[in-house]
Design a protein around this motif. Sequence first.
Motif: not given
Length: 256
Positions: A222, A150, A219, A226
């Motif tokens: 990320m 990240i 986002c 994730c």
Amino acid sequence: MTDDRTYLQGLTVLYVEDEEETRNELRKFLSRRARVFTASDGAEAMDMVDDINPDIIIADLIMPRMDGLEMIQQIRKGHPMAKIIITSTVNEMQTILDTVEIGIVKYIIKPIVLSELEECLLKCAGEIRQMRPENTDLPPEERRQLESGIKKDLSSVIKKYAGKGPRDIAVFLHGDSVDAVVYDAFTPLEHTLMRRRDNVSLVEQGRRSFYSIVSAEICELMGAACGSSVIMESAETNTHSFTDKLCFRIEAKGRR
């Protein structure tokens, strides 16, 4: 169940010490056991504490600008649950009693015995673990790898659109949230503008707007790391310490 030593690896420690050689040596010891940030005195620590939200604070007692007692009194107002360990050459009963009154875990007389400090850190980790819900986060090594990914993605997006990358980024993944502290990604133009005090709010507004514009790309990267969708909840700038704090929420709990 996670043991205290493993749990400690996921905790954040702020070490405050004005003697550079001592600070560098103990940082090496601490960095093998937890996530560590250092400050050279109480005033610098106060600039950092809200951004990194430390679980454990290790602080010298006698320091320039702001001593350990004053720093702890200030930190206690916003971080009442932080575990605090004092290190000092002062072996005077009233001083020790004063630190006990403001709430410390241990008062360690210098020179620091590393085995004593490690025992105290493990005690802090155990107490923190008991106070918090059962840890459902990723294993420490996997979490560190994800945080590192990240950090790399976030740094690349900032450099791509701002023209200047950050000096460093600290990423904290806990539960379904991610906090990122971006250190000195301010451009030369912004530094120039802030020479005039009345431009500070303009720079802060501009940086919030910048993160809002690039949030979709951040986002997306990320979320890919994730394995879940991610949204940015807030972006705040501290022009005094030249940091930005970005807060994200992982919307779905499942991760690849």
